[in-house]
Design a protein around this motif. Structure first.
Motif, short mmCIF file in Angstrom:
data_model
loop_
_atom_site.label_atom_id
_atom_site.label_comp_id
_atom_site.label_asym_id
_atom_site.label_seq_id
_atom_site.Cartn_x
_atom_site.Cartn_y
_atom_site.Cartn_z
N GLN A 117 0.87 -1.18 0.00
CA GLN A 117 0.00 0.00 0.00
C GLN A 117 0.91 1.22 0.00
N TYR A 119 0.34 3.83 1.59
CA TYR A 119 0.38 4.27 2.98
C TYR A 119 1.30 3.38 3.82
N GLY A 120 1.61 2.18 3.32
CA GLY A 120 2.62 1.37 3.98
C GLY A 120 3.98 2.05 3.99
N TYR A 123 3.24 5.80 6.01
CA TYR A 123 3.09 5.68 7.45
C TYR A 123 4.40 6.08 8.14
N PRO A 130 -4.86 8.59 6.12
CA PRO A 130 -4.72 7.93 4.82
C PRO A 130 -5.85 8.24 3.85
N HIS A 157 -8.71 -1.26 0.07
CA HIS A 157 -8.47 -0.05 0.87
C HIS A 157 -9.30 -0.05 2.15
N ARG A 161 -4.56 0.03 7.12
CA ARG A 161 -3.13 -0.19 6.88
C ARG A 161 -2.72 -1.59 7.27
N HIS A 164 3.99 -3.57 7.00
CA HIS A 164 4.94 -3.69 5.89
C HIS A 164 6.34 -3.96 6.43
N ALA A 173 4.00 -5.50 1.72
CA ALA A 173 2.96 -5.80 2.71
C ALA A 173 3.08 -7.22 3.24
N SER A 202 -4.71 5.52 -0.93
CA SER A 202 -3.39 5.22 -0.35
C SER A 202 -3.33 3.86 0.32
N ASN A 203 -4.47 3.26 0.67
CA ASN A 203 -4.46 1.94 1.30
C ASN A 203 -4.85 0.82 0.34
#
Length: 287
Positions: A117, A119-120, A123, A130, A157, A161, A164, A173, A202-203
Motif C-alpha cells: 500500500q 500508505y505502507g 506511514y 490515509p 483499501h 493499513r 509492511h 505488505a 493510499s491503502n
C-alpha cells in the motif's frame, strides 16, 4: 477553469472499490510531449533510483517533490488533475502535491513491485490521515499484463493499513494479509493505454510483475494530500503547500524548463527505506 470533471459515478466508484480508471485523461499530444521529455531530459536519468526486487531485478524510478515549470509540473498542477483530486478527497482543505515519480520498466530487465500500500510507505512519513492521500498513475506507454501492468485488489483499501516489511530493497505488505485479501476480494489487472489515468486510494493493495516483454512500460505517478493532513516525519515542504494551479493548456503551450531544477529524492533520505524494528516481524515471502 478546466471543463474536465469526474462524474458522480466515477467518484462513487473510487470510494467503493478504492480506485477508478479515467480513459483518455491526457491527449495523445500531451503524452507525446511527456514521454519525449522523460526520454530526453538528462535530469531524469541522473536522478533515477534503482530498487531491487526479491529476485534481484531492478526497477527504476525518479522521484521529486515540488512541481515546477517543467512539463511534468504543468501536468501535476493542471486544473483537470487538481480538480479531480479535490473531487475524490473532498473539499475540507486545499490539494497539495506530495511527490511525483517517473516509473521506468524497461523490456526484459524491469523489476517487479511487491504487494504494498502506498500508505505502507507513507506511514513512516507519519502522515495522519490515509483517506486524505491518493495517487494518480498516467500511462506514458501501453500497460498490459504482458509488460507488467499494475495489479490491484479491489476494495482492499477498506482493510486499513497492513503491516509492511522489507522485500528486497522495497517495502512490501505482510503476505498473510495479502493472501487473505486475495481469497476475499477480486484481483484486477489495470491495463491502460497511453493517456489513461488510474486514481487510487493510499491503502489500496497493489503490485506489478517484472517486465519480461519486448516493450517498455513507463508511467508517471503523482501523489496528493489535503492540506489538513499532517506529516510529522517529512522534511520536504510540498506536502503542505497548496498546488499553484495552471490551466490545462500549459502542458502543450507554455514554455517548459528542464527538470534539473527539481528537488529529487535521494535514496538515503527516504524514510520508507529506514529500519524501525517492527519490519522484521512481517512476512513478505510470496508463497
Amino acid at each position: 477553469m478546466s471543463g474536465f470533471k469526474l462524474s458522480a459515478d466515477q467518484v462513487e466508484l473510487y470510494h467503493q472499490q478504492g480506485y477508478v480508471v479515467v480513459k483518455n485523461f491526457c491527449s495523445a499530444q500531451e503524452i507525446d510531449k511527456l514521454y519525449a521529455t522523460a526520454l530526453d531530459d538528462s535530469a531524469m536519468k541522473n536522478n533515477a533510483l534503482d530498487l531491487n526486487d526479491q529476485s534481484g531485478k531492478k526497477t527504476k524510478l525518479s522521484l521529486w517533490f515540488t512541481p515546477g515549470n517543467d512539463v511534468f509540473g504543468y501536468l501535476t498542477r493542471s486544473e483537470k488533475m487538481v480538480n479531480s483530486v479535490q473531487q475524490l478527497l473532498g473539499d475540507k482543505a486545499k490539494v497539495c502535491h506530495f511527490h511525483s515519480k517517473l516509473m521506468q520498466k524497461e523490456p526484459k530487465v524491469g523489476g517487479a513491485w511487491e504487494w504494498h500500500q502506498d500508505y505502507g510507505y507513507w506511514y513512516k512519513n507519519q502522515f495522519m490521515f490515509p483517506d486524505e492521500l491518493l495517487s494518480v498513475m498516467i500511462a506514458l506507454t501501453p500497460a498490459y499484463k504482458e509488460n507488467g501492468c499494475l495489479q490491484v485488489i479491489k476494495n482492499s483499501h477498506k482493510i486499513g493499513r497492513v503491516n509492511h516489511g522489507f522485500s528486497g530493497e522495497q517495502v512490501g505488505a505482510d503476505m498473510q494479509m495479502v493472501d487473505n485479501a486475495l481469497k476475499t476480494m477480486e484481483l484486477v489487472y489495470s491495463e491502460l493505454e497511453p493517456g489513461d489515468a488510474l486514481f487510487f486510494h493510499s491503502n489500496l493493495l497493489h503490485r506489478s510483475e517484472a517486465n519480461l516483454s519486448d516493450h517498455p512500460r513507463w508511467s508517471i505517478i503523482s501523489c496528493y494530500s489535503l492540506q489538513s493532513n499532517l506529516a510529522y516525519n517529512e522534511t520536504s515542504t510540498s506536502w503542505h503547500t497548496p498546488v499553484n494551479v495552471v490551466p490545462d493548456e500549459a502542458i502543450l503551450e507554455w514554455e517548459s524548463e528542464s527538470l534539473s531544477n527539481a528537488d529529487f529524492l535521494k535514496k538515503e533520505n527516504d524514510p520508507a527505506l529506514k529500519e524501525t524494528g517492527w519490519e522484521q516481524e512481517v512476512n513478505n515471502e510470496n508463497s
